[in-house]
Design an enzyme around this catalytic site. Sequence first.
Site, mmCIF file in Angstrom:
data_model
loop_
_atom_site.group_PDB
_atom_site.id
_atom_site.type_symbol
_atom_site.label_atom_id
_atom_site.label_comp_id
_atom_site.label_asym_id
_atom_site.label_seq_id
_atom_site.Cartn_x
_atom_site.Cartn_y
_atom_site.Cartn_z
ATOM 1 N N GLU A 58 -40.232 10.067 8.550
ATOM 2 C CA GLU A 58 -41.544 10.074 7.902
ATOM 3 C C GLU A 58 -42.168 11.467 8.029
ATOM 4 O OE1 GLU A 58 -45.830 7.709 8.336
ATOM 5 O OE2 GLU A 58 -44.418 7.763 10.001
ATOM 6 N N HIS B 282 -29.140 -4.962 -34.149
ATOM 7 C CA HIS B 282 -29.772 -3.683 -33.837
ATOM 8 C C HIS B 282 -29.518 -2.685 -34.966
ATOM 9 C CE1 HIS B 282 -30.271 -5.310 -29.843
ATOM 10 N NE2 HIS B 282 -30.774 -4.181 -29.375
#
Length: 443
Positions: A335, A428
């Site tokens: 961290e 499509h």
Amino acid sequence: MISRIDLRGTALPEGGALRDLLPRAEFDVEAALEKVRPICEDVRHRGTAALIEYAEKFDGVRLERVRVPAEALKDALEQLDPQVRAALEESIRRARTVHRAQRRTAHTTQVVPGGSVTEKWVPVGRVGLYAPGGRSVYPSSVIMNVVPAQEAGVASIALASPPQADFGGLPHPTILAACALLGVDEVYAVGGAQAVAMFAYGTEGPDGCAAANMVTGPGNVWVAAAKRYFTGRIGIDTEAGPTEIAVLADDTADPVHVAADLISQAEHDPLAAAVLVTDSLALAEAVEKELAPQVAATKHIEDRIKPALAGRQSAIVLVDSLEDGLKVVDAYGAEHLEIQTADAAAVADRVTNAGAIFVGPWAPVSLGDYCAGSNHVLPTGGCACHSSGLSVQSFLRGIHIVDYTRDALAEVTHHVVTLAEAEDLPAHGAALKARFGWKVPTQ
């Protein structure tokens, strides 16, 4: 007081195997998930009534209402110690300076003549921010959450913090004062998983809280578990675990500084991680000797610092070289990562996994916690290998706007049709053919 892990003398393993050799706190979000599930669903069905009952059960206060009155925010700011106010204002100023520079603007790419894609950035509509209030009070977390949301342009911001018995069921007055300084007037005296549930589902009535699109802010394992429970319904920043500091140091580091920095994170929580990675046995021994007197001279010794330093999540890791040290800290993904080596900036530039990097002896993690201008809401538990700290970007969504003319579409139709048929999705392709009389335009 702190254990050693000696990785000298053998080749370091790669990837996950190296990560498994390194210290890490036990933080079982999955186990906590089963315990927060009924709390979250209770809030869903009973709203404010459930929130009031959980405040009495978990926080020891009986509330009449969960929304903090405007007068309480005003009073908290008026009664705030002037020095604390000045420090908060400077923290806000520096955070705004950094986060304002993170703003994004729309960008248009001309793909072909007549065909463009624009990416525009839109803030989330409403966020619920969480400020912890357990062992310590964190007005700094209010700043770190509110400032990037405001700079992103979020229109609706609410904040929750646990009710405190010592303050008549209100959140800590310094939390309220920070909200007032930032112009946040929608504040709730709600803590834990129930606060996340309140933001996720919303509650009805005069004291009700509108549902949020996103919840951010650090918290305990119950807050993390609630975030996991609601992922998909709301956006989250991260499932924050216990805080971590890793220090990569060589024999140029000052052991007094290193020991002080390890202790500074250990005072957060008994599960806080303090890790030193070094190729210098002399430094390791000096830091070990320095820890005892510095711990003895501070606060929170028995309930936080000693168990944190002695826990499985903290250690001094000895390596053969700085090169190996870099491999270790990248595998760990801290961290907070301090680089206290010769040519620290160059070493820091080689790190790939860290929430935030602090370069050299004059950039301790404590600076980042309050007044560096950076954000201290950061990924924990090794998540820095795939996640970032909180920023303006956290509150923005990128939306692509596709704008093609007839000629630009005609020019690429044959490729679209070919790919659609290759994927066995002929409709499509038909969506383009329909625009050209059901024929693929001639190239």
